[in-house]
Design a protein around this motif. Sequence first.
Motif, PDB file in Angstrom:
ATOM      1  N   ASN A  33       0.818  -1.223   0.000  1.00  0.00           N
ATOM      2  CA  ASN A  33       0.000   0.000   0.000  1.00  0.00           C
ATOM      3  C   ASN A  33       0.851   1.273   0.000  1.00  0.00           C
ATOM      4  OD1 ASN A  33      -2.396  -1.577   0.136  1.00  0.00           O
ATOM      5  ND2 ASN A  33      -2.109  -1.795   2.349  1.00  0.00           N
ATOM      6  N   ASN A  34       1.909   1.249  -0.834  1.00  0.00           N
ATOM      7  CA  ASN A  34       2.814   2.399  -0.999  1.00  0.00           C
ATOM      8  C   ASN A  34       3.559   2.760   0.280  1.00  0.00           C
ATOM      9  OD1 ASN A  34       3.907   4.260  -2.916  1.00  0.00           O
ATOM     10  ND2 ASN A  34       2.812   5.917  -1.874  1.00  0.00           N
ATOM     11  N   VAL A  35       3.755   1.799   1.164  1.00  0.00           N
ATOM     12  CA  VAL A  35       4.568   2.009   2.369  1.00  0.00           C
ATOM     13  C   VAL A  35       5.691   0.973   2.369  1.00  0.00           C
ATOM     14  CG1 VAL A  35       4.628   2.070   4.885  1.00  0.00           C
ATOM     15  CG2 VAL A  35       2.607   2.912   3.661  1.00  0.00           C
ATOM     16  N   PHE A  36       6.910   1.441   2.595  1.00  0.00           N
ATOM     17  CA  PHE A  36       8.088   0.584   2.664  1.00  0.00           C
ATOM     18  C   PHE A  36       8.404   0.342   4.141  1.00  0.00           C
ATOM     19  CE2 PHE A  36      12.747   0.231   3.062  1.00  0.00           C
ATOM     20  CZ  PHE A  36      12.992  -0.845   2.231  1.00  0.00           C
ATOM     21  N   TYR A  37       8.327  -0.921   4.569  1.00  0.00           N
ATOM     22  CA  TYR A  37       8.593  -1.287   5.958  1.00  0.00           C
ATOM     23  C   TYR A  37       9.958  -1.958   6.027  1.00  0.00           C
ATOM     24  CZ  TYR A  37       3.503  -0.747   6.249  1.00  0.00           C
ATOM     25  OH  TYR A  37       2.216  -0.272   6.175  1.00  0.00           O
ATOM     26  N   VAL A  38      10.789  -1.540   6.978  1.00  0.00           N
ATOM     27  CA  VAL A  38      12.131  -2.103   7.092  1.00  0.00           C
ATOM     28  C   VAL A  38      12.500  -2.275   8.564  1.00  0.00           C
ATOM     29  CG1 VAL A  38      13.190   0.198   6.943  1.00  0.00           C
ATOM     30  CG2 VAL A  38      14.566  -1.835   6.429  1.00  0.00           C
ATOM     31  N   GLN A  39      13.124  -3.415   8.865  1.00  0.00           N
ATOM     32  CA  GLN A  39      13.688  -3.631  10.193  1.00  0.00           C
ATOM     33  C   GLN A  39      15.196  -3.478  10.088  1.00  0.00           C
ATOM     34  OE1 GLN A  39      13.753  -7.602  12.141  1.00  0.00           O
ATOM     35  NE2 GLN A  39      12.501  -6.629  13.723  1.00  0.00           N
ATOM     36  N   VAL A  40      15.787  -2.732  11.027  1.00  0.00           N
ATOM     37  CA  VAL A  40      17.221  -2.449  10.974  1.00  0.00           C
ATOM     38  C   VAL A  40      17.915  -3.023  12.207  1.00  0.00           C
ATOM     39  CG1 VAL A  40      16.864  -0.380   9.589  1.00  0.00           C
ATOM     40  CG2 VAL A  40      16.989  -0.197  12.081  1.00  0.00           C
ATOM     41  N   MET A  41      19.243  -3.059  12.158  1.00  0.00           N
ATOM     42  CA  MET A  41      20.026  -3.639  13.238  1.00  0.00           C
ATOM     43  C   MET A  41      19.959  -2.802  14.511  1.00  0.00           C
ATOM     44  SD  MET A  41      23.489  -4.810  11.227  1.00  0.00           S
ATOM     45  CE  MET A  41      23.437  -5.962   9.859  1.00  0.00           C
TER      46      MET A  41
ATOM     47  N   SER B 167      22.490  -3.650  26.395  1.00  0.00           N
ATOM     48  CA  SER B 167      21.441  -4.188  27.265  1.00  0.00           C
ATOM     49  C   SER B 167      20.106  -4.369  26.529  1.00  0.00           C
ATOM     50  CB  SER B 167      21.241  -3.262  28.468  1.00  0.00           C
ATOM     51  OG  SER B 167      20.937  -1.945  28.033  1.00  0.00           O
ATOM     52  N   LEU B 168      19.956  -3.681  25.384  1.00  0.00           N
ATOM     53  CA  LEU B 168      18.716  -3.790  24.599  1.00  0.00           C
ATOM     54  C   LEU B 168      18.996  -4.421  23.237  1.00  0.00           C
ATOM     55  CD1 LEU B 168      17.259  -0.233  25.343  1.00  0.00           C
ATOM     56  CD2 LEU B 168      16.708  -2.385  26.511  1.00  0.00           C
ATOM     57  N   LYS B 169      19.951  -5.348  23.243  1.00  0.00           N
ATOM     58  CA  LYS B 169      20.381  -5.921  21.961  1.00  0.00           C
ATOM     59  C   LYS B 169      19.292  -6.719  21.252  1.00  0.00           C
ATOM     60  CE  LYS B 169      22.348 -10.043  24.145  1.00  0.00           C
ATOM     61  NZ  LYS B 169      23.571 -10.863  24.331  1.00  0.00           N
ATOM     62  N   ASP B 170      18.272  -7.146  21.981  1.00  0.00           N
ATOM     63  CA  ASP B 170      17.185  -7.898  21.358  1.00  0.00           C
ATOM     64  C   ASP B 170      16.074  -7.002  20.816  1.00  0.00           C
ATOM     65  OD1 ASP B 170      18.461 -10.252  21.894  1.00  0.00           O
ATOM     66  OD2 ASP B 170      17.355 -10.677  23.729  1.00  0.00           O
ATOM     67  N   GLN B 171      16.305  -5.720  20.842  1.00  0.00           N
ATOM     68  CA  GLN B 171      15.332  -4.788  20.294  1.00  0.00           C
ATOM     69  C   GLN B 171      15.900  -4.166  19.011  1.00  0.00           C
ATOM     70  OE1 GLN B 171      13.938  -1.884  23.086  1.00  0.00           O
ATOM     71  NE2 GLN B 171      13.257  -3.403  24.589  1.00  0.00           N
ATOM     72  N   ARG B 172      15.066  -4.111  18.008  1.00  0.00           N
ATOM     73  CA  ARG B 172      15.505  -3.586  16.716  1.00  0.00           C
ATOM     74  C   ARG B 172      14.473  -2.596  16.198  1.00  0.00           C
ATOM     75  NH1 ARG B 172      19.139  -7.849  14.062  1.00  0.00           N
ATOM     76  NH2 ARG B 172      19.443  -9.354  15.727  1.00  0.00           N
ATOM     77  N   PRO B 173      14.934  -1.454  15.673  1.00  0.00           N
ATOM     78  CA  PRO B 173      13.985  -0.470  15.132  1.00  0.00           C
ATOM     79  C   PRO B 173      13.194  -1.032  13.948  1.00  0.00           C
ATOM     80  CG  PRO B 173      16.130   0.529  15.509  1.00  0.00           C
ATOM     81  CD  PRO B 173      16.312  -0.945  15.654  1.00  0.00           C
ATOM     82  N   LEU B 174      11.909  -0.727  13.918  1.00  0.00           N
ATOM     83  CA  LEU B 174      11.020  -1.066  12.822  1.00  0.00           C
ATOM     84  C   LEU B 174      10.509   0.252  12.248  1.00  0.00           C
ATOM     85  CD1 LEU B 174       9.636  -3.468  11.352  1.00  0.00           C
ATOM     86  CD2 LEU B 174       7.761  -3.256  13.006  1.00  0.00           C
ATOM     87  N   ILE B 175      10.775   0.498  10.971  1.00  0.00           N
ATOM     88  CA  ILE B 175      10.550   1.822  10.376  1.00  0.00           C
ATOM     89  C   ILE B 175       9.623   1.710   9.169  1.00  0.00           C
ATOM     90  CG2 ILE B 175      11.689   3.825   9.324  1.00  0.00           C
ATOM     91  CD1 ILE B 175      14.265   2.932  10.774  1.00  0.00           C
ATOM     92  N   ALA B 176       8.740   2.702   9.032  1.00  0.00           N
ATOM     93  CA  ALA B 176       7.856   2.783   7.863  1.00  0.00           C
ATOM     94  C   ALA B 176       8.170   4.055   7.093  1.00  0.00           C
ATOM     95  CB  ALA B 176       6.393   2.774   8.298  1.00  0.00           C
ATOM     96  N   LEU B 177       8.398   3.921   5.782  1.00  0.00           N
ATOM     97  CA  LEU B 177       8.696   5.051   4.910  1.00  0.00           C
ATOM     98  C   LEU B 177       7.665   5.120   3.791  1.00  0.00           C
ATOM     99  CD1 LEU B 177      12.543   4.452   4.367  1.00  0.00           C
ATOM    100  CD2 LEU B 177      11.472   5.822   6.165  1.00  0.00           C
ATOM    101  N   ASN B 178       7.397   6.312   3.323  1.00  0.00           N
ATOM    102  CA  ASN B 178       6.587   6.473   2.126  1.00  0.00           C
ATOM    103  C   ASN B 178       7.373   5.875   0.956  1.00  0.00           C
ATOM    104  OD1 ASN B 178       5.771   7.849  -0.463  1.00  0.00           O
ATOM    105  ND2 ASN B 178       4.236   8.756   0.884  1.00  0.00           N
TER     106      ASN B 178
END
Length: 519
Positions: A341-349, A359-370
């Motif tokens: 739906n014209n949204v680019f979803y990406v998970q990064v390191m 201490s938060l190594k098991d958390q990864r940013p999840l980002i949505a871009l147009n």
Amino acid sequence: MLKHDRQQRLAYEKTLYRYSTALERGDLDTIITILQEAEDDPYLEHLIFEMHQEDYQKEEPTMSHVSSKQSPATEETPPLELNRSLRSQPEQAPRTRKRWLTTLRGIAAVAVVAILIGSALLIFSAVNASHDLAKKQQTSTGSSNKTLHNIVVAAELTLAGPTIGREVLTARDASTGVKLWSYTVPKGLDGKVFDIKGKKGLVYSDSANPNLVVQDHVVYFAGNKQVLALHALDGTLIWQTDLGTMNQHVVIGDPLPLLVVEQGRVYASGYSNGNLYTLDAKTGKIIWHYDAPEPALLSLNNGIAYVIANKHYIKALDGKDGHTLWTQDVQTGPISATVANNVFYVQVMHSLVDDPKGSLKDQRPLIALNATTGTQLWSVMSQASNPTGLVIVQNMLVLFDGSHFCGYHTSDGTHAWCTTGPQNTVSGVGIASNNGSIYGIFNLDGGRQRVQAINPQNGKIYWSKDVDGVVSNAPLILPFGNSLVLPLSRAVLDQATGKELWHFAAVKDVLVIVGGAGM
């Protein structure tokens, strides 16, 4: 009108029935045969003409707008008034009818055909198209009696013996598992050969990750610096293209190599160093390529390739020529991505800059871009101790957090649910979607794998099944039709119940490394 006895009338009725049935079926041979008979039988000619005239009168309200735009009537195309007069006086215009029959039989005058047989023209077109397809299949395969199947194609690698390193693509009927054809890849996968007391073997690393795509009656295969295209009907080679001249680069880490076919182009990323190559799907000719030290392609949608650039930048490239549409900095290295739906979803390191102690190594940013402009829409932290694919279903983004499957709302990234109960015990997961459901597979202890069907709205598990398999960092699950193809487990399951439908034949020292389904 001529008088005919009951037997003759019955014969005419049967002929008209054959004619109307042939029109419905698109039986062009029968239609032409009956029209030829009508050329020498004025009464049959009149009956056929009358039948079409009645159909025309039913459609006249919708046809009037179209006919008003047609060019003025000519001698070869009688005006509507003349056509109507012919209906009441069939014997008074034999020459005009003779031209009409010849024109209809030859399908040469589009205006006359449109007025007289209306939708039958669409049937003729469909029949001609099917004849053309049959001719093309006969020309390309050398055989006209082949049968089209929905197929499952698997790449099988020989691990030991005299044919060590040999790679064979084998196609099977997707419903029954019956073998249809096989093709030996010219250059087998590179592997490290070992010799223990005179017994040779092959160390295969799944980081080499060949790939298979079956689309539009063609099988595409990528691996070991090459891409092949085969006829899905019989496995004959269409084209083979080598990718670059550098030595095979063993890919370590994420993202994995990727093969995608879209809009007449083949995108092969990570099969010769990390470079992305874009090829013409019909000829195999390289259109453009993008140099990268690691697999660059993250996702592809609507003719746009989204790639990694300079470690933590994302570029959107035009699939036609590779020129850059936009660039966006996502701060750390991208792992996996998808577009919907014209949204680019990406998970990064995970970023050690923001979390130097880890201490938060098991958390990864999840980002949505147009997807069109690259503008950031939202960013959230997601649980993910291991790399995971991303799947969009019913406005829910689903990923694997290292032990469970979890869903996030696509509108703002808020967490919605995670599946419950003990699940993953060994790293490696595969995830896919089909028919509104999520299907996941992950490794267990003891060389087994667990397959689950999940409701994307609440995380409810519809069914769960354990299967024998090869432990892999990227276990495969391929939804197709109403089936789930599990190449590494050599099994094909029913999507609704998880019941095994058929099983790949087990061959000693042969490993199924990748598969694809389609036709």
